[in-house]
Design a protein around this motif. Structure first.
Motif, PDB file in Angstrom:
ATOM      1  N   ILE A  32      83.514  20.398  32.711  1.00 48.71           N
ATOM      2  CA  ILE A  32      84.733  21.166  32.934  1.00 48.71           C
ATOM      3  C   ILE A  32      84.492  22.677  32.885  1.00 48.71           C
ATOM      4  N   PRO A  33      83.790  23.190  31.915  1.00 47.39           N
ATOM      5  CA  PRO A  33      83.520  24.643  31.973  1.00 47.39           C
ATOM      6  C   PRO A  33      82.781  25.047  33.251  1.00 47.39           C
ATOM      7  N   LEU A  35      83.069  23.526  36.112  1.00 50.16           N
ATOM      8  CA  LEU A  35      84.074  23.441  37.161  1.00 50.16           C
ATOM      9  C   LEU A  35      84.976  24.672  37.163  1.00 50.16           C
ATOM     10  N   LEU A  36      85.356  25.068  35.982  1.00 48.69           N
ATOM     11  CA  LEU A  36      86.193  26.264  35.868  1.00 48.69           C
ATOM     12  C   LEU A  36      85.495  27.471  36.480  1.00 48.69           C
ATOM     13  N   SER A  39      85.435  27.141  40.257  1.00 52.81           N
ATOM     14  CA  SER A  39      86.783  27.383  40.772  1.00 52.81           C
ATOM     15  C   SER A  39      87.087  28.873  40.839  1.00 52.81           C
TER      16      SER A  39
ATOM     17  N   ARG B  11      92.711  24.733  25.692  1.00 55.33           N
ATOM     18  CA  ARG B  11      91.369  25.334  25.597  1.00 55.33           C
ATOM     19  C   ARG B  11      91.358  26.516  24.649  1.00 55.33           C
ATOM     20  N   GLU B 162      90.809  15.418  34.401  1.00 58.65           N
ATOM     21  CA  GLU B 162      91.330  16.683  33.921  1.00 58.65           C
ATOM     22  C   GLU B 162      90.932  17.796  34.899  1.00 58.65           C
ATOM     23  N   SER B 164      91.187  21.976  36.151  1.00 59.27           N
ATOM     24  CA  SER B 164      91.219  23.338  35.673  1.00 59.27           C
ATOM     25  C   SER B 164      91.411  24.253  36.860  1.00 59.27           C
ATOM     26  N   SER B 165      91.985  25.352  36.610  1.00 59.96           N
ATOM     27  CA  SER B 165      92.024  26.420  37.584  1.00 59.96           C
ATOM     28  C   SER B 165      92.032  27.736  36.808  1.00 59.96           C
TER      29      SER B 165
END
Lengths: 170, 170
Positions: A32-33, A35-36, A39, B11, B162, B164-165
């Motif tokens: 996720i980090p 991906l962030l 993004s 987060r 999940e 994120s943006s």
DNA sequence: GTATTTTTGTTCGCATAGAAACCAATAACC
DNA sequence: GGTTATTGGTTTCTATGCGAACAAAAATAC
């Protein structure tokens, strides 16, 4: 539910999120980090940004950000480029590989979770939001102190602590 | 606040908790998970427990628990002892050094946070609790599925994701 | 009694996270 | 221009966290 249980619940939420991150990583090869980060690059001008901007976006420590960028670089999702005019700054550019990966992942993720959250009554959702903000304020003691003009808050002491005691396995 | 913002807020909460853990570690030489472990031992019979029990209490992975115990053992706060009758099992015993350390740390931590939470209106506190429980259910999809007898829940699809943006720096 | 399955805890590998140290580059000051 | 202060990002170290692999011990099945 008392203070201790709130803390325990937060720990459980954290754990769920981390487990989810692991699943996504296993399935798509990115966390996720990561991906962030991708993004953010995707939404940036010329699909580029600086390490400092990414760090601020992610709200992480510089060394952590460096590690995330390292691993994405190793995956071929982004590249480090020099910045004209300031040799200290590194431009981070999204690669087409990174862009393609983004196309596969986010819609799936976002929809599922949104679905669940939006199936809640809007009052409930509002409650969640407010509660989270309250928790942020309680935990983000430094932030509140840094902005005395925000709202009327009760005087909060300098050092905040966190405690723990029993938690039960579900 | 929409789904994305809820995730971003979570987060931030996570980050605050981690930063707090770092502060405590710097000040007292133990982290929150380590404290939780020591607390559990303190409250256990004969100030002893097994790695498995600690793992379940902490709700962590076995290897993580092993690491936490390692570091506490290195600090002299606990000891690994054999268990009579089952050679696979390791008894974990709190040392007096560990006990002394516990006397210094937890009251400070717990009191401060309780103070702040309890200064909230009870309705607010109730909201926080309910919201956290809701989040747990949404995130703990596996738990809900594992217990179909719990409550009436809408059918939930198998894989949750999940997303994120953007998140904004405060 | 033997073979198979399960349990327990450790090790290894990977990622995230922060703090501290560090160095080069830039900015500010005199 | 020279000196000092600040900035940007990397490296190193520590801790947490998970999954996978593993070996020994215990439990189960035949």
């Amino acid at each position: 539910m008392d203070t201790t249980e709130i803390l325990i619940t937060i720990r459980r939420i954290v754990r769920s999120i981390n487990l989810e991150s692991k699943k996504i990583q296993k399935e798509y090869g990115v966390s996720i980090p990561q991906l962030l980060c991708l993004s953010y690059l995707h939404a940036s001008r010329n699909f580029q940004s600086t390490q400092g901007e990414i760090r601020r976006f992610l709200n992480l420590n510089s060394s952590t950000t460096s590690g995330i960028i390292d691993r994405l670089e190793n995956k071929g999702c982004l590249a480090r480029l020099p910045k004209q005019g300031d040799k200290r700054v590194v431009n981070i550019a999204l690669t087409s590989k990174g862009s393609e990966l983004l196309k596969q992942v986010p819609p799936l993720l976002h929809d599922r979770l949104s679905e669940r959250l939006q199936s809640l009554p809007s009052i409930k959702l509002q409650q969640i939001q407010e509660s989270l903000v309250t928790l942020v304020h309680i935990l983000d003691i430094e932030q509140v102190e840094a902005s005395p003009m925000l709202t009327i808050e009760e005087p909060i002491e300098e050092t905040k602590k966190e405690i723990s005691s029993k938690s039960q396995e579900i």
